[in-house]
Design a protein around this motif. Structure first.
Motif, PDB file in Angstrom:
ATOM      1  N   THR A   5      34.948  52.512  29.434  1.00 31.41           N
ATOM      2  CA  THR A   5      33.903  52.835  30.410  1.00 31.41           C
ATOM      3  C   THR A   5      33.421  51.603  31.170  1.00 31.41           C
ATOM      4  O   THR A   5      32.555  51.704  32.020  1.00 31.41           O
ATOM      5  CB  THR A   5      32.695  53.491  29.715  1.00 31.41           C
ATOM      6  OG1 THR A   5      32.175  52.582  28.757  1.00 31.41           O
ATOM      7  CG2 THR A   5      33.075  54.792  29.051  1.00 31.41           C
ATOM      8  N   LYS A   8      33.128  51.345  35.172  1.00 34.72           N
ATOM      9  CA  LYS A   8      33.252  52.694  35.741  1.00 34.72           C
ATOM     10  C   LYS A   8      31.870  53.126  36.252  1.00 34.72           C
ATOM     11  O   LYS A   8      30.888  53.057  35.507  1.00 34.72           O
ATOM     12  CB  LYS A   8      33.753  53.693  34.692  1.00 34.72           C
ATOM     13  CG  LYS A   8      35.177  53.410  34.202  1.00 34.72           C
ATOM     14  CD  LYS A   8      36.191  53.729  35.274  1.00 34.72           C
ATOM     15  CE  LYS A   8      37.597  53.303  34.908  1.00 34.72           C
ATOM     16  NZ  LYS A   8      38.336  54.270  34.172  1.00 34.72           N
ATOM     17  N   THR A   9      31.812  53.560  37.499  1.00 33.96           N
ATOM     18  CA  THR A   9      30.533  53.945  38.104  1.00 33.96           C
ATOM     19  C   THR A   9      29.905  55.105  37.333  1.00 33.96           C
ATOM     20  O   THR A   9      30.547  56.142  37.142  1.00 33.96           O
ATOM     21  CB  THR A   9      30.754  54.379  39.569  1.00 33.96           C
ATOM     22  OG1 THR A   9      31.367  53.307  40.265  1.00 33.96           O
ATOM     23  CG2 THR A   9      29.445  54.757  40.242  1.00 33.96           C
ATOM     24  N   TRP A  27      35.554  63.299  34.972  1.00 38.57           N
ATOM     25  CA  TRP A  27      34.841  62.015  34.933  1.00 38.57           C
ATOM     26  C   TRP A  27      34.686  61.525  33.505  1.00 38.57           C
ATOM     27  O   TRP A  27      34.802  60.334  33.231  1.00 38.57           O
ATOM     28  CB  TRP A  27      33.482  62.127  35.651  1.00 38.57           C
ATOM     29  CG  TRP A  27      33.615  62.008  37.145  1.00 38.57           C
ATOM     30  CD1 TRP A  27      34.334  61.065  37.826  1.00 38.57           C
ATOM     31  CD2 TRP A  27      33.026  62.859  38.135  1.00 38.57           C
ATOM     32  NE1 TRP A  27      34.231  61.282  39.182  1.00 38.57           N
ATOM     33  CE2 TRP A  27      33.433  62.362  39.397  1.00 38.57           C
ATOM     34  CE3 TRP A  27      32.199  63.971  38.084  1.00 38.57           C
ATOM     35  CZ2 TRP A  27      33.035  62.948  40.603  1.00 38.57           C
ATOM     36  CZ3 TRP A  27      31.789  64.549  39.280  1.00 38.57           C
ATOM     37  CH2 TRP A  27      32.216  64.048  40.519  1.00 38.57           C
ATOM     38  N   HIS A  32      33.958  57.566  33.022  1.00 41.96           N
ATOM     39  CA  HIS A  32      32.719  57.354  33.784  1.00 41.96           C
ATOM     40  C   HIS A  32      31.529  57.848  32.963  1.00 41.96           C
ATOM     41  O   HIS A  32      31.521  59.016  32.533  1.00 41.96           O
ATOM     42  CB  HIS A  32      32.756  58.125  35.111  1.00 41.96           C
ATOM     43  CG  HIS A  32      33.675  57.523  36.115  1.00 41.96           C
ATOM     44  ND1 HIS A  32      33.246  56.677  37.111  1.00 41.96           N
ATOM     45  CD2 HIS A  32      35.025  57.625  36.252  1.00 41.96           C
ATOM     46  CE1 HIS A  32      34.277  56.283  37.827  1.00 41.96           C
ATOM     47  NE2 HIS A  32      35.379  56.844  37.340  1.00 41.96           N
ATOM     48  N   THR A 153      35.676  56.678  42.539  1.00 49.33           N
ATOM     49  CA  THR A 153      35.031  57.620  41.607  1.00 49.33           C
ATOM     50  C   THR A 153      35.237  59.063  42.085  1.00 49.33           C
ATOM     51  O   THR A 153      35.552  59.960  41.295  1.00 49.33           O
ATOM     52  CB  THR A 153      33.526  57.307  41.511  1.00 49.33           C
ATOM     53  OG1 THR A 153      33.373  55.946  41.107  1.00 49.33           O
ATOM     54  CG2 THR A 153      32.834  58.218  40.523  1.00 49.33           C
TER      55      THR A 153
END
Ligand code: FVH
Length: 310
Positions: A5, A8-9, A27, A32, A153
């Motif tokens: 993670t 990750k946005t 996601w 994310h 993303t």
């Protein structure tokens, strides 16, 4: 192994219907950090069990992250859900299906509340989400900067296609493609109706229909070329005059097969009107001009499209 993670946005997702749930899973799988909220808590709890953080209100979910994605039933539900939230400084991405006008006013609404805004039109059904080979993608329009910032993303659940700064353009492209799809389904419905009472297996017609539609689909490129150049006779293979002359065959066949012509007749009527205007040597492109309301209407739409973006 748990996904990485780092870098990750983090994403907030409001709405866990069939589509929201599919988005959420991709996601989570991509690592994310995801915060979710849904009106019916059980749906959010299920996604929480799969690794998402659970917010106890929409306001708390919005507060959790800068990137806020909404995928709700319609524009009214977006207004209801976001009403009590603080959108200041947020990057709001709205994947709820709506009209271009709804998208434009939602963009303005978001701007007034201090948020940047991107609208999305999803060209996929839930099982296509997270499967690049399925060919699904999402149209985006609105802030170009916002799109670039979150492109990676947003590309996790499905492909991304940016179609312009006008926030209404994603919805417009979405509805345009789906409208063409309904035209195709209407034609297929008429074709199946023609054979319905005969000893012809619909399953034998289906592959012929599918192949024919795929063969004919590239004709839209010639239509676009004619619209851009203004010469509707350019490259014509099958003239409008010839095609109008053939319409009685289609109508008589429908009559003989006991099939209502109600899906075909409106299009044939437009073809006849264009022929009466002198378009006999043209392609079918002139029909488009008969559909579009007067030039003032077109100009007005273009003017209202120009809005300022953050
Ligand atoms: N599913 C599809 O095939 C299509 C594919 C193309 C894009 N559409 C659009 O995506 C939006 C969401 O669709 P969905 O499939 O997730 O729809 P539902 O499963 O019906 O879930 C709807 C969610 O919206 C919530 N919701 C509805 N009304 C309200 C409200 N007044 N306040 C708060 N939330 C609301 C609903 O919550 P709940 O019923 O679980 O409590 C769901 O989360 C949509 O625009 C499609 O056109 C999908």
């Amino acid at each position: 192994m748990a996904p990485n993670t780092v870098d990750k946005t983090p994403v907030t997702l409001l709405g866990l219907g069939a589509m929201g749930t599919a988005l959420a899973r991709t996601w989570i799988a991509a690592g994310h950090p995801l915060t979710v909220w849904n009106r019916t808590p059980a749906r959010a709890a299920a996604i929480s069990d799969e690794g998402a953080g659970l917010a106890d209100s929409a306001a708390a979910a919005v507060a959790a992250n800068t990137l806020v994605v909404v995928c709700l039933l319609d524009d009214d539900s977006v207004g209801e859900v976001l009403a009590g939230t603080d959108l200041t400084g947020k990057d709001l991405v709205n994947l709820t299906t709506g009209t271009p006008a709804e998208a434009r006013s939602r963009a303005e609404w978001a701007r007034e509340r201090g948020a940047r805004y991107l609208d999305g039109g999803i060209m996929a059904v839930p099982p296509m989400i997270g499967l690049p080979e399925a060919g699904g993608y999402v149209f985006y329009s609105g802030s170009r900067e916002l799109f670039e910032r979150h492109r990676e993303t947003l590309g996790v659940p499905a492909g991304t296609t940016y179609v312009g700064r006008d926030a209404g353009f994603a919805a417009l492209h979405d509805v345009a493609l789906l409208s063409a799809m309904y035209g195709m389904f209407a034609g297929a419905a008429h074709a199946f109706a023609l054979i319905r009472k005969e000893d012809i297996d619909p399953a034998s017609l289906a592959p012929l229909l599918a192949d024919w539609l795929v063969t004919m689909a590239p004709a839209v490129h010639q239509t676009a070329d004619q619209l851009r150049g203004g010469d509707y006779t350019k490259g014509v293979v099958s003239s409008l005059a010839m095609q109008v002359a053939g319409t009685p065959t289609f109508l008589s066949t429908a009559e003989q097969q006991g099939v209502s012509p109600e899906l075909l007749s409106p299009y044939f009527e437009l073809m006849r009107r264009r022929l009466a205007q002198g378009g006999g040597e043209e392609d079918l492109t002139g029909v488009i001009d008969l559909l579009v309301r007067g030039p003032d209407h077109v100009r007005t739409s273009a003017r209202t499209a120009r809005t300022s973006w953050r």
